[in-house]
Design an enzyme around this catalytic site. Structure first.
Site, PDB file in Angstrom:
ATOM      1  N   LYS A  53       0.839  -1.210   0.000  1.00  0.00           N
ATOM      2  CA  LYS A  53       0.000   0.000   0.000  1.00  0.00           C
ATOM      3  C   LYS A  53       0.872   1.258   0.000  1.00  0.00           C
ATOM      4  O   LYS A  53       0.593   2.228  -0.702  1.00  0.00           O
ATOM      5  CB  LYS A  53      -0.934  -0.020   1.227  1.00  0.00           C
ATOM      6  CG  LYS A  53      -2.047  -1.066   1.089  1.00  0.00           C
ATOM      7  CD  LYS A  53      -2.778  -1.364   2.388  1.00  0.00           C
ATOM      8  CE  LYS A  53      -3.762  -2.527   2.136  1.00  0.00           C
ATOM      9  NZ  LYS A  53      -4.477  -2.975   3.332  1.00  0.00           N
ATOM     10  N   GLN A  97      -4.855  -1.891   9.471  1.00  0.00           N
ATOM     11  CA  GLN A  97      -4.687  -3.194   8.821  1.00  0.00           C
ATOM     12  C   GLN A  97      -5.293  -4.301   9.689  1.00  0.00           C
ATOM     13  O   GLN A  97      -5.018  -4.389  10.883  1.00  0.00           O
ATOM     14  CB  GLN A  97      -3.191  -3.457   8.562  1.00  0.00           C
ATOM     15  CG  GLN A  97      -2.907  -4.725   7.777  1.00  0.00           C
ATOM     16  CD  GLN A  97      -3.438  -4.685   6.344  1.00  0.00           C
ATOM     17  OE1 GLN A  97      -3.540  -3.633   5.729  1.00  0.00           O
ATOM     18  NE2 GLN A  97      -3.779  -5.840   5.811  1.00  0.00           N
ATOM     19  N   ASP A 120     -11.208   2.305   3.648  1.00  0.00           N
ATOM     20  CA  ASP A 120     -11.507   0.873   3.496  1.00  0.00           C
ATOM     21  C   ASP A 120     -12.982   0.649   3.146  1.00  0.00           C
ATOM     22  O   ASP A 120     -13.352  -0.424   2.654  1.00  0.00           O
ATOM     23  CB  ASP A 120     -11.248   0.143   4.826  1.00  0.00           C
ATOM     24  CG  ASP A 120      -9.935  -0.619   4.838  1.00  0.00           C
ATOM     25  OD1 ASP A 120      -9.500  -1.078   3.766  1.00  0.00           O
ATOM     26  OD2 ASP A 120      -9.362  -0.772   5.931  1.00  0.00           O
TER      27      ASP A 120
HETATM   28  N1  GUN Z   1      -6.745  -7.221   5.692  1.00  0.00           N
HETATM   29  C1  GUN Z   1      -7.013  -7.952   4.588  1.00  0.00           C
HETATM   30  N2  GUN Z   1      -7.653  -7.191   3.668  1.00  0.00           N
HETATM   31  C2  GUN Z   1      -7.802  -5.974   4.222  1.00  0.00           C
HETATM   32  C3  GUN Z   1      -8.366  -4.760   3.746  1.00  0.00           C
HETATM   33  O1  GUN Z   1      -8.911  -4.642   2.637  1.00  0.00           O
HETATM   34  N3  GUN Z   1      -8.298  -3.694   4.606  1.00  0.00           N
HETATM   35  C4  GUN Z   1      -7.740  -3.791   5.840  1.00  0.00           C
HETATM   36  N4  GUN Z   1      -7.748  -2.701   6.602  1.00  0.00           N
HETATM   37  N5  GUN Z   1      -7.199  -4.900   6.295  1.00  0.00           N
HETATM   38  C5  GUN Z   1      -7.224  -5.978   5.484  1.00  0.00           C
END
Ligand code: GUN
Length: 286
Positions: A53, A97, A120
Site C-alpha cells: 500500500k 490493517q 476501506d
Molecule cells: N486485511 C485484509 N484485507 C484488508 C483490507 O482490505 N483492509 C484492511 N484494513 N485490512 C485488510
C-alpha cells in the site's frame, strides 16, 4: 473456446497513471492527499500488504505514513490514536490493517474511524450508503472486481452472478455492488450444499474460498466470467488462486489470474478512495 484474461495488474497500472495526473493537479492547488496506515503487531502477511500500500501510494504521488504499534497495544490506545488522526486535517485517509490481535475488538476500531476518512469502506455508515447505492467509499476488493468487469465490457445487468464466500470484506459487499448493477445475485458459502448446482448456472462467478483448485472446469458454465479472489501460498512459496486456471480458461469467456489479477486492483481502489477523501466528497461527515 478459451477465455480472455482479465489483466488486473495492467488495468491497475493504467488507473494509477491517470491518478498520478490528478494528484499532481491537486498538489498544484496545495492539496497533498495523505493516507495513514496503522499496523499492529508483526504479522508478516499484514506487513507485506502494508508495504504494498505504501509503495503504490508513493508511485501515484500520494503521501503516506505507517504507524507501527506493538502487539500488546491496548484497544484504548488504538482508539486514542484514531481520534488524533480523525482530528488531523492533514490526514485524509485512515486504514487500520486487519486482522487485529484478539484482545482488540475489530468493530470498535472500524466504528471509531471517521466515515469521511474510512478509505476501506468498512464503517457501517459507508456500508449503508453502499447498499442503498449512494456515493461513498466502496470497499476496495469489491470495487476493484467491479472495475475489472466493467473495463472488459462484461455485461452485468440481467446476468446471474454467483458469489462463493460471505466475508464482510469481499463476499457480502461484492454481491451488493453487483445487485446495484442489476445482476441477479446468489451467495454460496461453506454451508452451501451442492455448490455445483449454483456455480454451473453462473454467468459471473466470484470465487473467494481460500483454497487452491476449489473451483474446477466442472463447476463452470460455458462462457462464464470468472473472478478469482483467492490468495494461497503454496509450499514452494508461489502464489495461486482458488480456481484451476488452466482448465477453467478453456471453458470460460473471461478469467482473472492470480497473481496479477484482483490483488493489484484492491490497492488501486484504496488510492482512488484516498484521493476521494482528500477532495472531501463527504465533508459533512468530518
Ligand atoms: N486485511 C485484509 N484485507 C484488508 C483490507 O482490505 N483492509 C484492511 N484494513 N485490512 C485488510
Amino acid at each position: 473456446m478459451s477465455a480472455d484474461i482479465i489483466k488486473g495488474k495492467e488495468l491497475a497500472h493504467k488507473l494509477k497513471e491517470e491518478m498520478s495526473k490528478e494528484v499532481l493537479f491537486l498538489k498544484e492547488q496545495g492539496l497533498v492527499p495523505h493516507l495513514t496506515v496503522i499496523l499492529i503487531g508483526d504479522n508478516p502477511a499484514s506487513k507485506s500488504y502494508v508495504n504494498g500500500k505504501k509503495k503504490a501510494s508513493g508511485e501515484t504521488g500520494i503521501s503516506s505514513d505507517v504507524i507501527e504499534m506493538g502487539v500488546s497495544t491496548s484497544e484504548k490506545e488504538l482508539l486514542k490514536k484514531i481520534q488524533e488522526l480523525n482530528n488531523d486535517q492533514s490526514v485524509h485517509g485512515i486504514l487500520v490493517q486487519l486482522p487485529l490481535p484478539k484482545h482488540i475488538d475489530e468493530q470498535h476500531v472500524i466504528e471509531a474511524i471517521s466515515p469521511a476518512k474510512d478509505v476501506d469502506g468498512f464503517h457501517p455508515i459507508n456500508i449503508g450508503r453502499m447498499i442503498t447505492g449512494k456515493d461513498t467509499f466502496l470497499p476496495c476488493t469489491p470495487s476493484g472486481i467491479l472495475t475489472m468487469l466493467k473495463s472488459y465490457d462484461v455485461t452485468i445487468e440481467g446476468k446471474h452472478a454467483v458469489i462463493i464466500g460471505r466475508s464482510n470484506i469481499v463476499g457480502k459487499p461484492v454481491g451488493q455492488l453487483l445487485l446495484n448493477e442489476n445482476a441477479t445475485v446468489t451467495y454460496c458459502h461453506s454451508k452451501t450444499t451442492n455448490l455445483i448446482d449454483f456455480t454451473s448456472k453462473a454467468d459471473i462467478l466470484i470465487v473467494a474460498v481460500g483454497r487452491p483448485n476449489a473451483i474446477r472446469e466442472e463447476h463452470i458454465k460455458e462462457g462464464a466470467a470468472v473472478i478469482d479472489v483467492g490468495i494461497n501460498r503454496l509450499e514452494d512459496g508461489s502464489l495461486t488462486g482458488d480456481v484451476d486456471f488452466d482448465a477453467v480458461f478453456e471453458k470460460a469467456s473471461y478469467i482473472s489470474p492470480v497473481p496479477r489479477g484482483v490483488g493489484p486492483m484492491t490497492i488501486t481502489m484504496l488510492l482512488q478512495n484516498t484521493i476521494k477523501a482528500a477532495k472531501g466528497l463527504s465533508k459533512s461527515e468530518r
